[in-house]
Design a protein around this motif. Structure first.
Motif, PDB file in Angstrom:
ATOM      1  N   ASP A 184       0.937  -1.129   0.093  1.00 49.19           N
ATOM      2  CA  ASP A 184      -0.057   0.022   0.069  1.00 49.19           C
ATOM      3  C   ASP A 184       0.825   1.159   0.031  1.00 49.19           C
ATOM      4  N   GLU A 185       0.265   2.521  -0.188  1.00 47.51           N
ATOM      5  CA  GLU A 185       0.815   3.606  -0.298  1.00 47.51           C
ATOM      6  C   GLU A 185       1.731   4.203   0.874  1.00 47.51           C
ATOM      7  N   GLN A 186       1.124   3.854   2.105  1.00 46.75           N
ATOM      8  CA  GLN A 186       1.544   4.059   3.539  1.00 46.75           C
ATOM      9  C   GLN A 186       2.934   3.400   3.653  1.00 46.75           C
ATOM     10  N   SER A 187       2.971   2.212   3.366  1.00 47.79           N
ATOM     11  CA  SER A 187       4.218   1.246   3.543  1.00 47.79           C
ATOM     12  C   SER A 187       5.204   1.804   2.712  1.00 47.79           C
ATOM     13  N   ARG A 188       4.663   2.131   1.332  1.00 49.62           N
ATOM     14  CA  ARG A 188       5.888   2.614   0.414  1.00 49.62           C
ATOM     15  C   ARG A 188       6.331   4.065   0.805  1.00 49.62           C
ATOM     16  N   LEU A 189       5.612   4.829   1.233  1.00 49.73           N
ATOM     17  CA  LEU A 189       5.908   6.171   1.788  1.00 49.73           C
ATOM     18  C   LEU A 189       6.839   5.713   2.865  1.00 49.73           C
ATOM     19  N   LEU A 190       6.411   4.979   3.701  1.00 48.82           N
ATOM     20  CA  LEU A 190       7.376   4.889   5.025  1.00 48.82           C
ATOM     21  C   LEU A 190       8.857   4.330   4.591  1.00 48.82           C
ATOM     22  N   ALA A 191       9.107   3.722   3.592  1.00 47.71           N
ATOM     23  CA  ALA A 191      10.295   3.017   3.195  1.00 47.71           C
ATOM     24  C   ALA A 191      11.010   4.045   2.411  1.00 47.71           C
ATOM     25  N   ALA A 194      12.261   6.519   5.485  1.00 50.09           N
ATOM     26  CA  ALA A 194      13.044   5.703   5.968  1.00 50.09           C
ATOM     27  C   ALA A 194      14.367   5.844   5.309  1.00 50.09           C
ATOM     28  N   LEU A 195      14.625   5.817   4.184  1.00 46.04           N
ATOM     29  CA  LEU A 195      15.611   5.920   3.463  1.00 46.04           C
ATOM     30  C   LEU A 195      16.262   7.253   3.198  1.00 46.04           C
ATOM     31  N   GLU A 196      15.462   8.062   2.708  1.00 48.19           N
ATOM     32  CA  GLU A 196      15.987   9.496   2.512  1.00 48.19           C
ATOM     33  C   GLU A 196      16.340  10.145   3.595  1.00 48.19           C
ATOM     34  N   GLY A 197      15.622   9.812   4.710  1.00 49.59           N
ATOM     35  CA  GLY A 197      15.998  10.600   6.082  1.00 49.59           C
ATOM     36  C   GLY A 197      16.888   9.837   7.033  1.00 49.59           C
ATOM     37  N   GLY A 198      17.165   8.573   6.808  1.00 47.00           N
ATOM     38  CA  GLY A 198      18.108   7.695   7.632  1.00 47.00           C
ATOM     39  C   GLY A 198      17.522   7.709   9.083  1.00 47.00           C
ATOM     40  N   LEU A 199      16.318   7.398   9.035  1.00 45.85           N
ATOM     41  CA  LEU A 199      15.710   7.690  10.459  1.00 45.85           C
ATOM     42  C   LEU A 199      15.854   6.209  11.012  1.00 45.85           C
ATOM     43  N   ARG A 200      15.975   6.323  12.355  1.00 46.10           N
ATOM     44  CA  ARG A 200      15.816   4.793  13.327  1.00 46.10           C
ATOM     45  C   ARG A 200      14.271   4.600  13.330  1.00 46.10           C
ATOM     46  N   THR A 216      10.493  24.888   3.841  1.00 46.45           N
ATOM     47  CA  THR A 216      12.103  24.784   3.757  1.00 46.45           C
ATOM     48  C   THR A 216      12.455  23.171   3.477  1.00 46.45           C
ATOM     49  N   ARG A 217      11.303  22.510   3.585  1.00 48.57           N
ATOM     50  CA  ARG A 217      11.485  20.966   3.488  1.00 48.57           C
ATOM     51  C   ARG A 217      12.417  20.356   4.504  1.00 48.57           C
ATOM     52  N   MET A 218      12.427  20.971   5.665  1.00 49.17           N
ATOM     53  CA  MET A 218      13.299  20.512   6.696  1.00 49.17           C
ATOM     54  C   MET A 218      12.479  19.680   7.671  1.00 49.17           C
ATOM     55  N   LEU A 219      12.857  18.451   8.011  1.00 42.81           N
ATOM     56  CA  LEU A 219      12.189  17.535   8.905  1.00 42.81           C
ATOM     57  C   LEU A 219      12.819  17.560  10.154  1.00 42.81           C
ATOM     58  N   THR A 220      12.328  17.803  11.092  1.00 42.24           N
ATOM     59  CA  THR A 220      12.850  17.889  12.573  1.00 42.24           C
ATOM     60  C   THR A 220      12.709  16.667  13.171  1.00 42.24           C
ATOM     61  N   SER A 257      12.071  17.581  -2.610  1.00 41.58           N
ATOM     62  CA  SER A 257      10.806  18.178  -3.008  1.00 41.58           C
ATOM     63  C   SER A 257       9.944  17.207  -3.533  1.00 41.58           C
ATOM     64  N   THR A 258      10.051  15.906  -4.089  1.00 40.91           N
ATOM     65  CA  THR A 258       9.416  14.896  -4.533  1.00 40.91           C
ATOM     66  C   THR A 258       8.762  14.349  -3.351  1.00 40.91           C
ATOM     67  N   LEU A 259       9.631  13.947  -2.392  1.00 36.23           N
ATOM     68  CA  LEU A 259       9.171  13.170  -1.213  1.00 36.23           C
ATOM     69  C   LEU A 259       8.400  13.990  -0.275  1.00 36.23           C
ATOM     70  N   VAL A 260       8.500  15.390  -0.254  1.00 36.14           N
ATOM     71  CA  VAL A 260       7.640  16.418   0.540  1.00 36.14           C
ATOM     72  C   VAL A 260       6.369  16.650  -0.189  1.00 36.14           C
ATOM     73  N   ALA A 261       6.374  16.594  -1.669  1.00 39.37           N
ATOM     74  CA  ALA A 261       4.959  16.691  -2.351  1.00 39.37           C
ATOM     75  C   ALA A 261       4.034  15.403  -1.983  1.00 39.37           C
ATOM     76  N   ARG A 262       4.702  13.988  -2.018  1.00 43.51           N
ATOM     77  CA  ARG A 262       4.213  12.819  -1.834  1.00 43.51           C
ATOM     78  C   ARG A 262       3.772  12.759  -0.224  1.00 43.51           C
ATOM     79  N   ILE A 263       4.268  13.425   0.907  1.00 44.44           N
ATOM     80  CA  ILE A 263       3.831  13.355   2.125  1.00 44.44           C
ATOM     81  C   ILE A 263       2.704  14.401   2.265  1.00 44.44           C
ATOM     82  N   ARG A 264       2.607  15.341   1.515  1.00 46.51           N
ATOM     83  CA  ARG A 264       1.509  16.485   1.747  1.00 46.51           C
ATOM     84  C   ARG A 264       0.399  15.940   1.089  1.00 46.51           C
TER      85      ARG A 264
END
Length: 456
Positions: A184-191, A194-200, A216-220, A257-264
């Motif tokens: 599904d879209e949620q699991s694809r967006l999660l992956a 995780a890859l682009e942000g390098g998050l735990r 600013t496309r900044m993720l805190t 910008s691509t990932l931010v647009a998908r998240i929005r």
């Protein structure tokens, strides 16, 4: 100034107890001895040690290891809730059975060394042996600082080395194949996040829409969530949100910008607010629908059961009485249950609810979503969600990013942890090999030129 008090045993023989005063003016015992001379030496040593802050309270040291750990150390030692859960597991499974009944002052380095050796001989991994020593050393360090003991039993005790295995990094082609196989879209967006942000994992599943600045496309990364057993949670729940990440400092990561647009777009479709979790677990689980196998007629009989009887394959008797679990017998039992449910004779199991407050359980995602996608992608090795964090660091370094930038994006405390990602991609050493062969070829050219000049 100390003194000696004479005590008489039941048989009338004398014993001598040494007493002294510590730096707080409290009367202390330095032990009981067979002669007055030994007792005098004892209170003098204890008085000198108390003046230097090296005195061990013998009464506290006589308490058993189990009592000290449960009533003193665990009750007063500050640690993270998930760390406490892991420590208690090691204490109850390994340490208390070994040291629980022994007095604190009687545990010596030889006892610890023998305990760790027996763990190794029993086939425990080097990581587990080291973890047992780490917990044990933490307990004795506190006891030494509190002057419960005068000797640290773990000091100088060696453990088997934990060999760091080389990292196998997910390639871009493998990642694309896994994403295509996600359901599904949620699991694809999660992956992708995780890859682009390098998050735990704890940081990833605690992300909320308000953590992302769309301009600013900044993720805190400001929080993390850990899974606990109910007994270790302050309120008995399963998920505990900590107001800081693992590094205990916020960090900001810029996304594409691509990932931010998908998240929005994803958030707008679901109507998420700024305080809502970006990725959530489903509220219920549907019962698995088993596909009935179409198999040819079975031949032969089952193996003899405990009573020596055999049954024909593909029958209810073969499954129930013969305890046979071959494909024919399992299919026969599945058809029997399906027919009864269709006739309304059995109540099918209702969908089970996940034990969650909205956060995605790690094991559930791995077993139900991630592992099936990795298998469907045709990757012949184990790939974990955590490997996306490794891929993030490795791809950045291979693409020319400097170590300091990668360290800040990953939230590492120092550069040593980040350096392990250097040269992890299969083609990372191509440049080094090219330089090596270029130098070797140059030496050959110089050698051939020198030989030609000598001949002339």
């Amino acid at each position: 100034m100390g003194y000696v008090r004479t005590r008489l045993r039941k048989d009338g023989s004398p014993r001598y107890t040494a007493y002294f005063w510590d730096v707080r003016g409290r009367e202390r015992s330095a032990g009981t001895f067979a002669t007055r001379k030994e007792a005098v030496r004892a209170w003098r040593r204890a008085e000198a040690g108390a003046g230097e802050g090296r005195f061990a309270d013998l009464r506290s040291g006589r308490q058993p290891f189990a009592r000290y750990v449960s009533l003193v150390w665990l009750a007063n030692h500050r640690m993270e809730a998930n760390t406490r859960q892991g420590y208690i597991s090691v204490i109850e499974k390994y340490l208390l059975p070994e040291f629980g009944a022994i007095r604190m002052i009687e545990i010596l380095p030889s006892h610890v060394r023998d305990f760790l050796r027996r763990l190794t001989d029993a086939g425990k991994s080097a990581m587990m042996v080291q973890r047992c020593k780490t917990v044990l050393s933490s307990i004795f360090t506190t006891a030494l600082n509190d002057q419960v003991i005068a000797l640290h039993p773990c000091r100088g005790v060696a453990v088997p080395p934990v060999v760091a295995k080389p990292l196998t990094i997910v390639s871009p082609a493998e990642f694309e194949a896994i994403v295509e196989a996600l359901p599904d879209e949620q699991s694809r967006l999660l992956a992708e996040t995780a890859l682009e942000g390098g998050l735990r994992w704890g940081e990833l599943t605690e992300l909320r829409l308000g953590d992302l600045d769309p301009v600013t496309r900044m993720l805190t990364v400001a929080r993390t969530v850990v899974e606990l057993r109910p007994g270790y949670h302050p309120s008995g729940a399963r998920f505990l949100v900590k107001g800081y990440p693992k590094s205990r400092e916020f960090r900001r990561i810029k996304l594409s910008s691509t990932l931010v647009a998908r998240i929005r777009a994803y958030a707008a479709e679901r109507g998420l607010g700024s305080d809502d979790l970006l990725f959530t677990a489903p509220q219920s689980r549907r019962p698995t629908e088993r596909r009935l196998l179409e198999l040819p007629d079975p031949a032969g009989a089952t193996a003899p059961n405990a009573a020596g009887r055999r049954y024909r394959h593909g029958t209810l008797s073969g499954y129930s009485m013969g305890r046979c679990r071959c494909s024919w017998c399992r299919a026969a039992y599945a058809r029997y249950r399906a027919v009864r449910r269709a006739a309304g004779k059995d109540q099918p199991r209702a969908g089970r609810r996940l034990d969650t407050d909205g956060h995605i359980p790690r094991d559930w995602f791995r077993q139900r979503i991630w592992d099936p996608a990795v298998q469907a992608a045709g990757i012949g090795r184990r790939v974990r969600v955590r490997d996306l964090r490794h891929a993030h660091a490795s791809w950045l370094l291979a693409g020319g990013a400097d170590l300091q930038t990668v360290r800040e994006r990953l939230g590492h405390a120092g550069l040593r942890a980040t350096e392990r990602y250097l040269h992890t991609l299969p083609d990372a050493d191509d440049t080094a090999l090219t330089a090596f062969h270029r130098t070797r070829a140059g030496i050959r050219i110089l050698r051939d030129v020198g030989t030609s000049a000598t001949v002339k």
